[in-house]
Write an enzyme that holds these catalytic residues in place. Structure first.
Site, short mmCIF file in Angstrom:
data_model
loop_
_atom_site.label_atom_id
_atom_site.label_comp_id
_atom_site.label_asym_id
_atom_site.label_seq_id
_atom_site.Cartn_x
_atom_site.Cartn_y
_atom_site.Cartn_z
N GLU A 100 98.13 -8.76 42.68
CA GLU A 100 98.70 -7.42 42.50
C GLU A 100 97.67 -6.46 41.92
OE1 GLU A 100 101.39 -6.70 43.80
OE2 GLU A 100 102.45 -8.62 44.01
N CYS B 138 109.06 -8.82 37.54
CA CYS B 138 107.62 -9.07 37.62
C CYS B 138 106.83 -7.78 37.39
CB CYS B 138 107.24 -9.69 38.97
SG CYS B 138 107.74 -11.42 39.07
N HIS C 84 101.54 -12.71 42.43
CA HIS C 84 102.77 -13.28 42.97
C HIS C 84 102.41 -14.49 43.82
CE1 HIS C 84 105.56 -9.67 42.37
NE2 HIS C 84 106.32 -10.72 42.08
#
Ligand code: PCA
Length: 212
Positions: free
Chosen positions: A85, A148, A174
């Site tokens: 991410e 998240c 993730h």
């Protein structure tokens, strides 16, 4: 005799959510607890899939372990690769209830906080390291708007604003479900991501054609 603290890295996973019986993020992270990665001891911890409480627990872990680097890991149902991410946004917008039944709609993670933070990990070097191993991996420009992203944003906000965390780097990955990547691949992939994150300080340019 005042002891020098062993350098540590904090690696977090999440408990199961949405009615699932397990969360591969925690299974993979747990397997790395206590390991030495690039000379740093890995402290693995499980966060609850709960808005706010997850960040309270993350703060307590930062206080307890004073890690030099933090990598938070969560499950992304439906994704086909490890997703590194890049951006955390200041928005909670849940499409399902968290593990305490909360379902915030369009609320900020941190009232009056900046719109977004970037990961301070070398995301492209991490991408390349996994590509070289032949593992499915992608750079992701959004961690969603559920717990998240909430944890990723809260982490980056703390690292950016708390003088006690000066110089600490952090980011989020993730992982896909176990039918996409088996647990040994998840564990090996996270180990390599962590190793690369600790070692590389200046990120690479993006390879041509890597993302659009
Ligand atoms: N995945 C969820 C929260 C916990 C987890 O493992 C998410 O992507 O927000």
């Amino acid at each position: 005799m005042g002891g020098v603290r062993e350098p540590t890295v904090l690696l977090t996973g999440f408990d199961p959510f949405g009615g699932a019986s397990l969360n591969p993020s925690w299974l993979a992270v747990q397997a790395l607890h206590g390991r030495l990665v690039a000379g740093r001891r890995v402290v693995a911890a499980r966060l609850p899939t709960v808005f706010d409480e997850s960040l309270t627990q993350l703060g307590a872990l930062l206080d307890a372990h004073a890690p030099e680097l933090v990598l938070c890991v969560g499950l992304a149902n439906g994704r086909r690769a490890m997703s590194i991410e890049r951006v955390a946004i200041n928005l909670n917008d849940a499409s399902l209830a968290d593990n305490q039944g909360a379902r915030p709609v369009d609320t900020p993670v941190v009232p009056h906080g900046p719109t977004a933070y970037f990961s301070s990990l070398p995301v492209k070097a991490m991408l390349l390291a996994l590509q070289k191993q032949g593992l499915p991996v992608e750079l992701s420009q959004t961690a969603g708007t559920f717990v998240c992203n909430h944890v990723f944003y809260g982490l980056m906000h703390t690292l950016a604003t708390d003088p006690a965390r000066a110089g600490v780097r952090g980011g989020f990955v993730h992982v896909p479900d176990l039918d996409v990547l088996a647990l040994p691949d998840l564990v090996g992939g996270l180990h390599l991501l962590l190793d690369t994150a600790v070692r590389v300080r200046a990120d690479l340019p993006l390879a041509a054609g890597a993302v659009c």
